[in-house]
Write a protein that holds these residues in place. Structure first.
Motif, PDB file in Angstrom:
ATOM      1  N   ASP A   7       0.856  -1.176   0.000  1.00 13.67           N
ATOM      2  CA  ASP A   7       0.000   0.000   0.000  1.00 13.67           C
ATOM      3  C   ASP A   7       0.895   1.229   0.000  1.00 13.67           C
ATOM      4  O   ASP A   7       2.119   1.136   0.093  1.00 13.67           O
ATOM      5  N   HIS A   8       0.281   2.404  -0.066  1.00 12.89           N
ATOM      6  CA  HIS A   8       1.073   3.626   0.060  1.00 12.89           C
ATOM      7  C   HIS A   8       1.575   3.743   1.500  1.00 12.89           C
ATOM      8  O   HIS A   8       1.213   2.943   2.372  1.00 12.89           O
ATOM      9  N   GLY A  14       5.443   9.979  -4.966  1.00 11.62           N
ATOM     10  CA  GLY A  14       6.727  10.313  -4.356  1.00 11.62           C
ATOM     11  C   GLY A  14       7.484   9.045  -3.996  1.00 11.62           C
ATOM     12  O   GLY A  14       7.060   7.925  -4.303  1.00 11.62           O
ATOM     13  N   SER A  15       8.610   9.257  -3.367  1.00 11.87           N
ATOM     14  CA  SER A  15       9.429   8.140  -2.883  1.00 11.87           C
ATOM     15  C   SER A  15       9.963   8.553  -1.516  1.00 11.87           C
ATOM     16  O   SER A  15      10.915   9.323  -1.425  1.00 11.87           O
ATOM     17  N   PHE A  16       9.328   8.040  -0.454  1.00 14.77           N
ATOM     18  CA  PHE A  16       9.632   8.497   0.896  1.00 14.77           C
ATOM     19  C   PHE A  16      10.208   7.361   1.746  1.00 14.77           C
ATOM     20  O   PHE A  16       9.929   6.183   1.516  1.00 14.77           O
ATOM     21  N   THR A  17      10.969   7.785   2.739  1.00 18.92           N
ATOM     22  CA  THR A  17      11.332   6.884   3.842  1.00 18.92           C
ATOM     23  C   THR A  17      10.738   7.483   5.102  1.00 18.92           C
ATOM     24  O   THR A  17      11.010   8.645   5.438  1.00 18.92           O
ATOM     25  N   ALA A  76       6.408   0.130   0.609  1.00 25.23           N
ATOM     26  CA  ALA A  76       5.163   0.798   0.204  1.00 25.23           C
ATOM     27  C   ALA A  76       5.260   1.151  -1.276  1.00 25.23           C
ATOM     28  O   ALA A  76       6.346   1.135  -1.865  1.00 25.23           O
ATOM     29  N   THR A  77       4.115   1.488  -1.862  1.00 23.78           N
ATOM     30  CA  THR A  77       4.128   1.833  -3.290  1.00 23.78           C
ATOM     31  C   THR A  77       4.880   3.122  -3.543  1.00 23.78           C
ATOM     32  O   THR A  77       5.391   3.341  -4.648  1.00 23.78           O
ATOM     33  N   ASN A  78       4.925   3.967  -2.529  1.00 24.14           N
ATOM     34  CA  ASN A  78       5.612   5.252  -2.700  1.00 24.14           C
ATOM     35  C   ASN A  78       6.736   5.427  -1.663  1.00 24.14           C
ATOM     36  O   ASN A  78       7.030   6.524  -1.229  1.00 24.14           O
TER      37      ASN A  78
END
Length: 812
Positions: free
Chosen positions: A100-101, A131-134, A219-221
């Motif tokens: 999931d996101h 986006g691409s988050f941690t 996650a997807t992002n």
């Protein structure tokens, strides 16, 4: 060119793999956890939970087999590995968690409080979008443990404070645990605040000292890592914190005095164990004033509290040793929830994160050996020695500006009889354990002599696995202080006072052996300077020996010498200097071999127990035995002698070969100290009237002497060759009273001079071995008007009043 390219590419790949491996400790530990739980079904991981807490760890092998973490018992839990789920009716965790996101993933990993705060702070829309988050997401327990006032301020101002706080937990790119390298600094999405990453060999990964307890939930992002505490902003350096913290004013003063404070303001990854003011107040005033007044000592003190690595408390699951900036090490460990330093719970507050490291407040001052006085270096096993040194007034003689070496026996070396001695005698014994100079272990060498504050010279003996001084050998634990070294010894050191011959003569137990030594003309060997090891049989070894038997032995001097010299070997060998359980082979003066080893602190000689060992003499050491030694391979050719030896020696079978004889052993195996003149320059002899109390002195310089000895370098014995620069031989005397010549008057002096000129031949050349020194009696006859007695013998050591002394100057 092609080969060069392949080599460069291969090097690059190896480097990349090494870097990846170095930063993938978390993943390795996780893999081991899966292996330990393989019997539970697919995708199950084994964890350890500290009993009485909610803390769980993917464990190292050490913790796993100990069954404990931080000294506390740990129970084993089996859970689905990150990213997997259980399914009803099946073993293990066969299902993959849905992707999931980031917002939805927070719910999947159980970080529901963080998910809720993301919702009310309007962060949800952002982390559900592109986006691409941690996201380093605090667990529900982490929010509960947050300071209540801070928690309230965040919740009361959700659109700004809470939103910014959550952004501080995010990075604007996806970073898996394998990408989180030790010492890395990430930039958070709030105001470019720093996030300090540490990836430890035990698999623990921290962000601003918060531990990742569930990592790599894709996650997807982006990716979500669950952490065990809420992150706070980091802005100041360690120096900044010390300068404004009132409870660290004493540490601040010490850091300024020692010029160390500026170091803590520079970029780095430091750990500071910061003593509070209360900790400094606990120090004895004299100790604190001495250290603060000595810049070298104060610098050592402050640096001893600083590690050049960043050690967060959550990464410490067992004891480990770390090097300080001072150069020595400290052991950092844990006891439940508490950090320990050198085994002591002293951390009051932990994990104060700064931009260049972490601070742990402690309630004790750590004093390194390098800042201590030498008398303060004694540990728990040397308290008897250090207490006696203080009680008998010797501690005050160890000046802070001086240089000393303490030879400290273990507590068990002091018997009750020793402690009941007269204090003056006990003080003398202790003085023999304090050397006038500072000598480290690596500076000691075989044959070295060390002078004590009592004026005694102690000899150093270096063996393969031991260093001994006189009769006592060192144990591990040498330390260097501000004004000296301390070395630990098994026994009290007993400096030698007598020669081997004197020791035999003064002990009735050895009367028979000594009488045989004298009959064999060997007593001079045991009286002269040298380095010998003598195995001495007591009178019990000669039980059954009749006077007739003794006469037979004495008549065959070759046989007697062979037997006696089998008990003598060149060199000083201390019993406790031998490696335990290992056979040591010594060649005797007789030529045969002795087999020595120590078992349970007992010296065995040819498997015979030594009843008393390490009796030190000025020219060697004695080991007492109760049997006569005899070389098993030496045959006897005489029936009478065989009968006698069989009476005395029953532990071996003596060989008999008729008419075999013992080899002659000339007394050339030792060098009597003969002083010779090497050269006297050609010229007229000088005459001088010697009055009462006057002497005639001439100095002759000898040839350089080359000496080889063994020295400890980096803990290993190494042979070193040294050149003695000068040897001076000073010949004095004879002292002859003027009244023996005449009643006085100048006329008589002129007559005497004329008489001497007539009787003494002019000296033209005096070469070694060709000349003859007039002895006292000859000079007396000359002075009384008698003709001198001419001798043709070569030069030898003169007797009587011609005393000699030597001064040796060594080039060090």
């Amino acid at each position: 060119m092609k080969i060069f390219f392949l080599f460069t590419f291969s090097t690059f790949l190896l480097s990349a793999f090494e870097q990846a491996a170095a930063s993938a400790h978390y993943d390795k530990i996780l893999t081991h956890s899966r292996i330990r739980a393989r019997d539970q079904g697919p995708n199950v991981c084994a964890l350890q939970q500290v009993m009485g807490t909610k803390k769980k760890y993917f464990s190292t092998c050490r913790n796993w087999y100990q069954g404990a973490i931080c000294g506390k018992k740990a129970t084993v839990l089996y859970e689905c590995c990150p990213g997997y789920l259980k399914m009803d009716g099946t073993r293990g965790c066969p299902a993959v968690a849905p992707i999931d996101h980031v917002y939805g993933t927070l719910g999947i990993v159980g970080a529901t409080s963080t998910q809720q705060y993301s919702d009310i702070s309007r962060l949800r829309e952002e982390i559900e979008g592109r986006g691409s988050f941690t996201f380093f997401a605090p667990s529900n327990e982490a929010w509960e443990q947050l300071n209540s006032e801070i928690h309230k301020n965040l919740v009361d101002n959700v659109n700004i404070e809470l939103y910014n706080a959550l952004h501080h937990h995010m990075v604007n790119k996806r970073m898996l645990t394998k990408d989180l390298k030790n010492g890395m600094t990430l930039v958070s999405m709030y105001n470019d605040q720093k996030l300090l990453v540490n990836h430890y060999p035990n698999g623990v990964v921290t962000v601003n000292c918060a531990r990742i307890i569930h990592g790599n939930q894709i996650a997807t992002n982006g990716v979500v890592h669950v952490i065990d505490r809420v992150l706070t902003a980091v802005g100041n350096t360690i120096q900044d914190f010390i300068e404004v913290e009132d409870d660290l004013s004493s540490l601040r003063a010490a850091a300024i005095t020692s010029d160390v404070l500026d170091t803590l303001g520079r970029p780095g990854h430091y750990t500071l164990f910061a003593p509070t003011n209360e900790a400094f107040e606990r120090l004895p005033r004299g100790v604190l004033e001495r250290i603060m007044g000595d810049k070298v000592a104060s610098e050592a003190l402050v640096k001893f509290h600083i590690l050049n690595t960043l050690q967060c408390s959550e990464a410490i699951t067992g004891g480990a040793v770390y090097e300080t900036l001072e150069g020595n090490t400290v052991e950092v460990g844990c006891d439940g929830e508490s950090l320990t330093v050198n085994g002591v719970k002293m951390v009051k507050r932990k994990d104060i994160v700064t931009s260049n490291g972490v601070i742990h407040l402690i309630d004790e001052v750590l004093i390194p050996d390098s800042a201590k006085q030498v008398i303060e270096l004694g540990g728990a096993q040397q308290t008897t020695f250090t207490d006696l040194v203080a009680q008998l007034g010797l501690a005050s003689s160890l000046r802070p500006e001086g240089q000393y070496t303490l030879l400290a026996p273990l507590n068990g070396a002091f018997s009750d009889d020793t402690l009941r001695m007269d204090q003056r005698l006990l003080k003398t014994i202790l003085q023999n354990h304090i050397i006038k100079v500072k000598v480290g272990l690596n500076e000691l060498y075989n044959g070295q002599e060390l002078e004590t504050i009592g004026g005694k010279l102690l000899r150093v003996f270096v063996y393969r696995t031991a260093v001994c001084i006189e009769n006592s050998c060192m144990v591990r634990g040498s330390k260097e202080g501000r004004n000296g070294f301390i070395h630990i010894f098994r026994q009290i050191i007993n400096p030698a006072e007598k020669t081997l011959h004197e020791m035999l003569r003064n002990d009735k137990r050895f009367s028979v052996f000594l009488s045989l030594v004298k009959a064999a003309d060997l007593d001079d060997v045991l009286s002269r300077p040298g380095e010998w090891t003598l195995f001495v049989p007591t009178n019990d070894a000669f039980k059954g020996l009749t006077d007739d038997d003794k006469d037979i032995l004495i008549r065959d001097k070759n046989a007697l010498r062979n037997i006696l010299l089998y008990h003598l070997t060149q060199g000083v060998f201390i019993g406790s200097g031998f490696e335990p359980g290992v056979t040591n082979i010594l060649k005797t003066i007789q030529g045969g071999k002795l087999y020595l080893k120590t078992v349970n602190d007992t010296l065995l000689v040819n498997e015979l127990k030594s009843r008393e060992s390490d009796l030190m003499a000025t020219n060697g050491v004695i080991h007492v035995i109760d049997k006569l030694l005899y070389p098993a391979d030496l045959p006897v050719g005489n029936d009478q002698l065989l009968t006698i030896l069989k009476k005395l020696i029953k532990y071996i079978q003596i060989k008999f070969v008729r008419d075999s004889t013992f080899k002659e052993i000339p007394l050339t195996f030792y060098n009597p100290s003969v002083t010779q003149l090497t050269k006297l320059i050609e010229g007229e002899p000088e005459f001088k009237i010697v009055r009462e109390g006057e002497t005639v002195t001439k100095v002759i310089h000898g040839e350089p002497i080359i000496k080889t000895y063994t020295k400890i370098i980096d803990g290993r014995p190494v042979e070193v060759t040294e050149k003695k620069v000068t040897e001076e031989r000073i010949i004095q005397g004879p002292e002859i009273k003027y009244t023996r010549i005449t009643a006085g008057g100048s006329d008589n002096e002129e007559k005497l001079k004329k008489l001497l000129e007539e009787e003494v031949t002019k000296v033209t050349k005096f070469i070694e071995g060709d000349g003859h020194l007039l002895e006292d009696e000859e000079i007396k006859r000359l002075l009384q008007g008698e003709a001198p007695v001419r001798k043709a013998q070569p030069t030898r050591r003169t007797q009587g009043g011609t005393a000699r002394r030597r001064t040796r100057l060594a080039n060090h």
